[in-house]
Design a protein around this motif. Sequence first.
Motif, PDB file in Angstrom:
ATOM      1  N   LEU A   1     -56.705 -27.038  63.504  1.00  0.00           N
ATOM      2  CA  LEU A   1     -55.491 -27.847  63.591  1.00  0.00           C
ATOM      3  C   LEU A   1     -55.304 -28.411  64.993  1.00  0.00           C
ATOM      4  O   LEU A   1     -54.880 -29.560  65.162  1.00  0.00           O
ATOM      5  CB  LEU A   1     -54.279 -27.002  63.198  1.00  0.00           C
ATOM      6  N   ARG A   2     -55.612 -27.608  66.007  1.00  0.00           N
ATOM      7  CA  ARG A   2     -55.486 -28.109  67.382  1.00  0.00           C
ATOM      8  C   ARG A   2     -56.455 -29.247  67.642  1.00  0.00           C
ATOM      9  O   ARG A   2     -56.114 -30.232  68.298  1.00  0.00           O
ATOM     10  CB  ARG A   2     -55.723 -26.956  68.373  1.00  0.00           C
ATOM     11  N   MET A   3     -57.654 -29.140  67.119  1.00  0.00           N
ATOM     12  CA  MET A   3     -58.632 -30.213  67.301  1.00  0.00           C
ATOM     13  C   MET A   3     -58.212 -31.467  66.530  1.00  0.00           C
ATOM     14  O   MET A   3     -58.418 -32.589  66.990  1.00  0.00           O
ATOM     15  CB  MET A   3     -60.022 -29.752  66.840  1.00  0.00           C
ATOM     16  N   GLU A   4     -57.605 -31.283  65.351  1.00  0.00           N
ATOM     17  CA  GLU A   4     -57.134 -32.435  64.578  1.00  0.00           C
ATOM     18  C   GLU A   4     -56.051 -33.200  65.326  1.00  0.00           C
ATOM     19  O   GLU A   4     -55.971 -34.432  65.243  1.00  0.00           O
ATOM     20  CB  GLU A   4     -56.604 -31.969  63.220  1.00  0.00           C
ATOM     21  N   ARG A   5     -55.204 -32.494  66.063  1.00  0.00           N
ATOM     22  CA  ARG A   5     -54.158 -33.168  66.843  1.00  0.00           C
ATOM     23  C   ARG A   5     -54.769 -34.093  67.893  1.00  0.00           C
ATOM     24  O   ARG A   5     -54.157 -35.084  68.294  1.00  0.00           O
ATOM     25  CB  ARG A   5     -53.260 -32.135  67.522  1.00  0.00           C
ATOM     26  N   GLN A   6     -55.973 -33.776  68.344  1.00  0.00           N
ATOM     27  CA  GLN A   6     -56.623 -34.591  69.370  1.00  0.00           C
ATOM     28  C   GLN A   6     -57.163 -35.919  68.830  1.00  0.00           C
ATOM     29  O   GLN A   6     -57.721 -36.719  69.577  1.00  0.00           O
ATOM     30  CB  GLN A   6     -57.738 -33.793  70.042  1.00  0.00           C
ATOM     31  N   ALA A   7     -56.956 -36.157  67.538  1.00  0.00           N
ATOM     32  CA  ALA A   7     -57.379 -37.435  66.952  1.00  0.00           C
ATOM     33  C   ALA A   7     -56.663 -38.616  67.596  1.00  0.00           C
ATOM     34  O   ALA A   7     -57.139 -39.751  67.509  1.00  0.00           O
ATOM     35  CB  ALA A   7     -57.120 -37.430  65.447  1.00  0.00           C
ATOM     36  N   ILE A   8     -55.534 -38.362  68.256  1.00  0.00           N
ATOM     37  CA  ILE A   8     -54.824 -39.473  68.901  1.00  0.00           C
ATOM     38  C   ILE A   8     -55.693 -40.156  69.956  1.00  0.00           C
ATOM     39  O   ILE A   8     -55.503 -41.342  70.240  1.00  0.00           O
ATOM     40  CB  ILE A   8     -53.493 -39.026  69.534  1.00  0.00           C
ATOM     41  N   TRP A   9     -56.661 -39.424  70.536  1.00  0.00           N
ATOM     42  CA  TRP A   9     -57.514 -40.035  71.561  1.00  0.00           C
ATOM     43  C   TRP A   9     -58.528 -41.008  70.967  1.00  0.00           C
ATOM     44  O   TRP A   9     -59.115 -41.817  71.691  1.00  0.00           O
ATOM     45  CB  TRP A   9     -58.259 -38.952  72.344  1.00  0.00           C
ATOM     46  N   ARG A  10     -58.742 -40.933  69.660  1.00  0.00           N
ATOM     47  CA  ARG A  10     -59.715 -41.829  69.010  1.00  0.00           C
ATOM     48  C   ARG A  10     -59.062 -43.081  68.445  1.00  0.00           C
ATOM     49  O   ARG A  10     -59.726 -43.907  67.840  1.00  0.00           O
ATOM     50  CB  ARG A  10     -60.449 -41.066  67.898  1.00  0.00           C
ATOM     51  N   ARG A  11     -57.764 -43.215  68.624  1.00  0.00           N
ATOM     52  CA  ARG A  11     -57.052 -44.364  68.086  1.00  0.00           C
ATOM     53  C   ARG A  11     -57.106 -45.539  69.060  1.00  0.00           C
ATOM     54  O   ARG A  11     -57.154 -45.347  70.276  1.00  0.00           O
ATOM     55  CB  ARG A  11     -55.602 -43.990  67.800  1.00  0.00           C
ATOM     56  N   PRO A  12     -57.095 -46.763  68.529  1.00  0.00           N
ATOM     57  CA  PRO A  12     -57.157 -47.926  69.428  1.00  0.00           C
ATOM     58  C   PRO A  12     -55.930 -48.051  70.327  1.00  0.00           C
ATOM     59  O   PRO A  12     -56.027 -48.557  71.443  1.00  0.00           O
ATOM     60  CB  PRO A  12     -57.267 -49.115  68.465  1.00  0.00           C
ATOM     61  N   TYR A  13     -54.768 -47.599  69.844  1.00  0.00           N
ATOM     62  CA  TYR A  13     -53.545 -47.663  70.643  1.00  0.00           C
ATOM     63  C   TYR A  13     -53.097 -46.241  70.956  1.00  0.00           C
ATOM     64  O   TYR A  13     -52.366 -45.619  70.196  1.00  0.00           O
ATOM     65  CB  TYR A  13     -52.455 -48.429  69.891  1.00  0.00           C
ATOM     66  N   ARG A  14     -53.584 -45.743  72.084  1.00  0.00           N
ATOM     67  CA  ARG A  14     -53.279 -44.374  72.471  1.00  0.00           C
ATOM     68  C   ARG A  14     -51.971 -44.333  73.257  1.00  0.00           C
ATOM     69  O   ARG A  14     -51.605 -45.302  73.915  1.00  0.00           O
ATOM     70  CB  ARG A  14     -54.395 -43.816  73.353  1.00  0.00           C
ATOM     71  N   PRO A  15     -51.291 -43.194  73.225  1.00  0.00           N
ATOM     72  CA  PRO A  15     -50.086 -43.077  74.047  1.00  0.00           C
ATOM     73  C   PRO A  15     -50.450 -43.044  75.531  1.00  0.00           C
ATOM     74  O   PRO A  15     -51.540 -42.593  75.909  1.00  0.00           O
ATOM     75  CB  PRO A  15     -49.484 -41.736  73.598  1.00  0.00           C
ATOM     76  N   GLU A  16     -49.551 -43.532  76.352  1.00  0.00           N
ATOM     77  CA  GLU A  16     -49.713 -43.427  77.803  1.00  0.00           C
ATOM     78  C   GLU A  16     -49.335 -41.998  78.185  1.00  0.00           C
ATOM     79  O   GLU A  16     -48.237 -41.540  77.877  1.00  0.00           O
ATOM     80  CB  GLU A  16     -48.796 -44.432  78.482  1.00  0.00           C
ATOM     81  N   CYS A  17     -50.242 -41.278  78.848  1.00  0.00           N
ATOM     82  CA  CYS A  17     -50.030 -39.848  79.085  1.00  0.00           C
ATOM     83  C   CYS A  17     -50.209 -39.470  80.545  1.00  0.00           C
ATOM     84  O   CYS A  17     -51.037 -40.055  81.260  1.00  0.00           O
ATOM     85  CB  CYS A  17     -51.011 -39.008  78.266  1.00  0.00           C
ATOM     86  N   VAL A  18     -49.445 -38.484  80.966  1.00  0.00           N
ATOM     87  CA  VAL A  18     -49.670 -37.795  82.231  1.00  0.00           C
ATOM     88  C   VAL A  18     -49.590 -36.296  81.935  1.00  0.00           C
ATOM     89  O   VAL A  18     -48.592 -35.829  81.373  1.00  0.00           O
ATOM     90  CB  VAL A  18     -48.633 -38.170  83.302  1.00  0.00           C
ATOM     91  N   PHE A  19     -50.652 -35.566  82.289  1.00  0.00           N
ATOM     92  CA  PHE A  19     -50.683 -34.118  82.100  1.00  0.00           C
ATOM     93  C   PHE A  19     -50.583 -33.451  83.466  1.00  0.00           C
ATOM     94  O   PHE A  19     -51.506 -33.547  84.276  1.00  0.00           O
ATOM     95  CB  PHE A  19     -51.973 -33.691  81.400  1.00  0.00           C
ATOM     96  N   PHE A  20     -49.453 -32.800  83.724  1.00  0.00           N
ATOM     97  CA  PHE A  20     -49.284 -32.018  84.942  1.00  0.00           C
ATOM     98  C   PHE A  20     -49.769 -30.600  84.645  1.00  0.00           C
ATOM     99  O   PHE A  20     -49.219 -29.919  83.780  1.00  0.00           O
ATOM    100  CB  PHE A  20     -47.821 -31.994  85.374  1.00  0.00           C
TER     101      PHE A  20
END
Length: 283
Positions: free
Chosen positions: A146-165
């Motif tokens: 399930l955690r790996m499935e959530r990472q599918a957002i990185w394979r989308r053409p329109y990804r969210p703008e992210c900052v990971f602190f």
Amino acid sequence: MTAITSTAYSRDLGDELRRLRENCTSFGGRAMAAQLGWDPSKVSNIETGKARASEIDLAQYLATCGKDLDYLLDFTSRYRHAFDLYFAQVPTNLRTLAMVEAMATKMYVYEILAIPGLLQTEAYARAMFLETGHESLDDIAGFVALRMERQAIWRRPYRPECVFFVHELALRMRIGDAKIMEDQYLRLLFNAHIVRIIPASAVGLALQSMITLFEFGKASPLAYTESDLAKVFAQDTSAVTATRKLISRLDAVALDEEQSRSVLAAYVSGLGEDPHDRRADLA
């Protein structure tokens, strides 16, 4: 039906209704509205979580989907809290969180003792579940998947703008063996353009809770945190304001992209220095 500010949970439960309609009937949205004697916009607004359905609305909708009284009572119980500005879910419920991540246009994520889930390698995630000891071996494979499935957002053409602190304590916390940590550090290096390291010297920030701020194209911003007991979603203005203040503090203290990249590279290089101590040196 009452128009009201949508929440992450109202959108989640509205989407659940849409899936029921698609899986249990042959009706499209307009045909469903005609079957119920509703305006088509009413079906759309309920299914997108933009309007609160009455108990009679829910009874009619679910009956059309072939659901019985027990199903109606269960769904109504959950739907009662759909528009709460604060709501909590059991930690194993990932549907709302995954939907929020999929809909977000921006994400600001802060983690202290672990690598953020959206940036974890599969081996790191598995080792982390093993280290906590809270899940059975039979369950771990499912949670990792399930955690790996959530990472599918990185394979989308329109990804969210992210900052990971990411607090440096998370880098020092050895999860699994050296190979697992090396691969995890390299994953962070590959994503260094969205990773900001909080130095270990920022002790005060290590005492904060992990937090995520989600922003959307049209919906209101949402603050999120979690523990072993619950996942908590807060859309209240004061919660969002407090989260923005924390993010401003993080931004002021965090290393920039090149500095963060250098720190991550140093952790990769340092893995061979103490191969016998897989625990964090937090001194």
